[in-house]
Enzyme design. Sequence first.
Site, PDB file in Angstrom:
ATOM      1  N   ASP A 188       0.858  -1.177   0.000  1.00 52.57           N
ATOM      2  CA  ASP A 188       0.000   0.000   0.000  1.00 52.57           C
ATOM      3  C   ASP A 188       0.900   1.235   0.000  1.00 52.57           C
ATOM      4  OD1 ASP A 188      -2.333   1.631   0.410  1.00 52.57           O
ATOM      5  OD2 ASP A 188      -1.738   1.772   2.519  1.00 52.57           O
ATOM      6  N   ASP A 246      -0.001   5.091   0.851  1.00 49.68           N
ATOM      7  CA  ASP A 246      -0.152   6.061   1.935  1.00 49.68           C
ATOM      8  C   ASP A 246      -0.131   5.372   3.299  1.00 49.68           C
ATOM      9  OD1 ASP A 246      -0.459   8.211   0.097  1.00 49.68           O
ATOM     10  OD2 ASP A 246      -2.548   7.648  -0.203  1.00 49.68           O
TER      11      ASP A 246
END
Length: 173
Positions: free
Chosen positions: A9, A11
């Site tokens: 992922d 952020d």
Amino acid sequence: MLNKVVFVDRDGVINKKAAEHDYIKNWQEFRFLPDVAKAIKLLNQSGFIVIIVSNQRGIARGIMTENDLKDIHQKMCCKLKQESAIITDIFVCPHNNNECKCRKPQTGLFLQAEIKYPVNKKQSFMVGDSTTDIEAGKNYGIKTIAVGERGLGADYQCSNLLEAAKYITGVTE
Ligand SMILES: [Zn+2]
């Protein structure tokens, strides 16, 4: 040939998250978290390719454009490459809730990725900081690692991407 893939992922794992309900809209707002390049380099050296899978609903909301995002990702990859850390590809869901099959925790981004990079699922991982990341990894059928203070029901929990990379590669210092 099947790839050992670490899906990551963005952020909250690669860079500091924006404030709640806000988005990283340009390079000026992008801040790497510590040791990210070191982590990715370690994974690369151990034969893993690193692919980012990221929900970016700010595009559907008109808060930023696909080109804004491309610009951020180009600069991000360039900075990492200067430290010998290679992101092989980035798959983004630009959609809003309930309008696609790619917004995590759905598996569409992984399915897009495996067309280009066939995945050895037994030796692949999803690393994320939210429940949707961990659920997405489980839905796709790979091992999951939670980064941050919460376990999120993942197979393993650690404090940052470098710790995750060390766990994955079996390297300890
Ligand atoms: Zn989508």
